[in-house]
Design a protein around this motif. Structure first.
Motif, PDB file in Angstrom:
ATOM      1  N   CYS A  35      -0.292 -22.235  28.961  1.00  0.00           N
ATOM      2  CA  CYS A  35      -0.043 -21.921  27.543  1.00  0.00           C
ATOM      3  C   CYS A  35      -0.116 -23.159  26.655  1.00  0.00           C
ATOM      4  CB  CYS A  35       1.338 -21.295  27.388  1.00  0.00           C
ATOM      5  SG  CYS A  35       1.681 -19.882  28.419  1.00  0.00           S
ATOM      6  N   THR A  36      -0.568 -24.275  27.209  1.00  0.00           N
ATOM      7  CA  THR A  36      -0.546 -25.541  26.481  1.00  0.00           C
ATOM      8  C   THR A  36      -1.358 -25.483  25.203  1.00  0.00           C
ATOM      9  OG1 THR A  36      -0.446 -26.660  28.613  1.00  0.00           O
ATOM     10  CG2 THR A  36      -0.905 -28.022  26.689  1.00  0.00           C
ATOM     11  N   ASN A  37      -0.744 -25.919  24.103  1.00  0.00           N
ATOM     12  CA  ASN A  37      -1.442 -26.016  22.822  1.00  0.00           C
ATOM     13  C   ASN A  37      -1.804 -27.481  22.619  1.00  0.00           C
ATOM     14  OD1 ASN A  37      -2.540 -24.798  20.596  1.00  0.00           O
ATOM     15  ND2 ASN A  37      -0.623 -23.917  19.891  1.00  0.00           N
ATOM     16  N   ALA A  38      -2.991 -27.857  23.068  1.00  0.00           N
ATOM     17  CA  ALA A  38      -3.382 -29.270  23.122  1.00  0.00           C
ATOM     18  C   ALA A  38      -4.098 -29.718  21.854  1.00  0.00           C
ATOM     19  CB  ALA A  38      -4.270 -29.506  24.336  1.00  0.00           C
ATOM     20  N   VAL A  39      -3.472 -29.470  20.705  1.00  0.00           N
ATOM     21  CA  VAL A  39      -4.088 -29.859  19.439  1.00  0.00           C
ATOM     22  C   VAL A  39      -3.217 -30.860  18.710  1.00  0.00           C
ATOM     23  CG1 VAL A  39      -5.328 -27.682  19.171  1.00  0.00           C
ATOM     24  CG2 VAL A  39      -3.042 -27.918  18.213  1.00  0.00           C
ATOM     25  N   ASP A  40      -3.847 -31.650  17.871  1.00  0.00           N
ATOM     26  CA  ASP A  40      -3.132 -32.558  16.974  1.00  0.00           C
ATOM     27  C   ASP A  40      -2.610 -31.715  15.815  1.00  0.00           C
ATOM     28  OD1 ASP A  40      -2.587 -34.281  14.753  1.00  0.00           O
ATOM     29  OD2 ASP A  40      -3.734 -35.860  15.731  1.00  0.00           O
TER      30      ASP A  40
ATOM     31  N   LEU B 271     -11.210 -21.547  23.543  1.00  0.00           N
ATOM     32  CA  LEU B 271      -9.957 -20.884  23.212  1.00  0.00           C
ATOM     33  C   LEU B 271      -8.954 -21.870  22.620  1.00  0.00           C
ATOM     34  CD1 LEU B 271      -9.181 -18.341  26.078  1.00  0.00           C
ATOM     35  CD2 LEU B 271     -10.489 -18.043  23.988  1.00  0.00           C
ATOM     36  N   GLU B 272      -8.899 -23.058  23.184  1.00  0.00           N
ATOM     37  CA  GLU B 272      -7.953 -24.058  22.686  1.00  0.00           C
ATOM     38  C   GLU B 272      -8.333 -24.540  21.286  1.00  0.00           C
ATOM     39  OE1 GLU B 272      -7.561 -27.024  25.749  1.00  0.00           O
ATOM     40  OE2 GLU B 272      -6.858 -25.555  27.219  1.00  0.00           O
ATOM     41  N   GLU B 273      -9.627 -24.665  21.040  1.00  0.00           N
ATOM     42  CA  GLU B 273     -10.078 -25.075  19.705  1.00  0.00           C
ATOM     43  C   GLU B 273      -9.768 -24.010  18.654  1.00  0.00           C
ATOM     44  OE1 GLU B 273     -14.186 -26.032  20.464  1.00  0.00           O
ATOM     45  OE2 GLU B 273     -13.751 -28.191  20.415  1.00  0.00           O
ATOM     46  N   ALA B 274      -9.666 -22.745  19.086  1.00  0.00           N
ATOM     47  CA  ALA B 274      -9.331 -21.678  18.144  1.00  0.00           C
ATOM     48  C   ALA B 274      -7.976 -21.930  17.497  1.00  0.00           C
ATOM     49  CB  ALA B 274      -9.340 -20.330  18.855  1.00  0.00           C
ATOM     50  N   ALA B 275      -7.039 -22.495  18.258  1.00  0.00           N
ATOM     51  CA  ALA B 275      -5.725 -22.807  17.699  1.00  0.00           C
ATOM     52  C   ALA B 275      -5.847 -23.863  16.604  1.00  0.00           C
ATOM     53  CB  ALA B 275      -4.785 -23.288  18.799  1.00  0.00           C
ATOM     54  N   GLY B 276      -6.690 -24.853  16.842  1.00  0.00           N
ATOM     55  CA  GLY B 276      -6.913 -25.870  15.817  1.00  0.00           C
ATOM     56  C   GLY B 276      -7.550 -25.299  14.573  1.00  0.00           C
ATOM     57  N   PHE B 277      -8.482 -24.363  14.753  1.00  0.00           N
ATOM     58  CA  PHE B 277      -9.124 -23.697  13.625  1.00  0.00           C
ATOM     59  C   PHE B 277      -8.087 -22.949  12.781  1.00  0.00           C
ATOM     60  CE2 PHE B 277     -10.800 -19.557  12.169  1.00  0.00           C
ATOM     61  CZ  PHE B 277     -11.676 -19.995  11.186  1.00  0.00           C
TER      62      PHE B 277
END
Length: 215
Positions: A93-98, A184-190
């Motif tokens: 579930c890691t949200n690896a965004v700045d 998928l992880e980049e979607a959180a950054g978007f």
């Protein structure tokens, strides 16, 4: 099912409470035994805290709810590099965004692939990083339930992850193998960038009815 949660923060507690309500047992661990015990107490009688060394042997499925900065250390703590998680479904579930810029922090690959490298033999599934903990459990109409995109390389692991998503009240959408986790992880950054620009990300993607595409 006994769900092991690697992490002791708000997401771990929120997910743990929802899964406990669905009839699952929870086992929590982390680097701080006191915090693990407090998190288990917040979940309730279905949850217990264990020492990291005994974690893997107590659980059927592992859920990684750790901040990016502590991800590899946490997996090392439970013996992941030594194979303790081999054969198990591991949901990352890691949200690896700045959080300031929305940029994905791994220079290449994904947090989920870091998990896979740190837990050889495990069946890693990326899931549950995009919706905040406050989204769960969802108790509204099924047609309005959050769609949780998941990806991974093991069919059995994808089914287990999908079942746990459904137990939260969500709908699981398998979108490919683990190599797609970076997208998928980049979607959180978007989503974060759209919010920072003052808009609701719900309106930043087209409304597409899959049924119409089949006509």
């Amino acid at each position: 099912m006994t769900v092991g949660i690697l992490g002791t923060g708000n997401l771990a507690v929120t997910l743990g409470r929802a899964w406990a309500s669905a009839g699952h047992s929870l086992v929590l661990t982390g680097r701080d035994a006191v915090r693990a015990g407090e998190a288990a107490a917040r979940i309730g009688a279905a949850a217990s805290a264990v020492d990291p060394g005994g974690f893997a042997g107590r659980v059927d499925v592992v859920v990684v709810a750790i901040a990016w900065d502590g991800l590899e250390a946490a997996l090392f703590l439970v013996g992941g590099p030594g194979g303790t998680l081999a054969g198990k479904t591991v949901i990352d579930c890691t949200n690896a965004v700045d959080y300031a810029t929305g940029a994905l922090r791994p220079a290449s690959g994904s947090a989920a692939e870091v998990v896979a490298c740190s837990a050889p033999g495990a069946f890693v599934v990326k899931a549950l990083h995009l919706f905040a903990g406050g989204s769960w459990p969802f108790a509204g109409p099924v047609a309005e339930a959050p769609v949780v995109a998941i990806c991974g390389d093991g069919p059995g692991a994808l089914e287990q992850a999908g079942a746990l998503v459904r137990d939260l009240g969500g709908r699981a959408a398998v979108v490919g193998g683990l190599s797609g986790a970076r997208q998928l992880e980049e979607a959180a950054g978007f989503v974060m960038r759209v919010v920072a620009a003052g808009h609701n990300p719900r309106f930043a993607v087209p409304d597409v009815d899959p049924a119409l595409l089949k006509q």
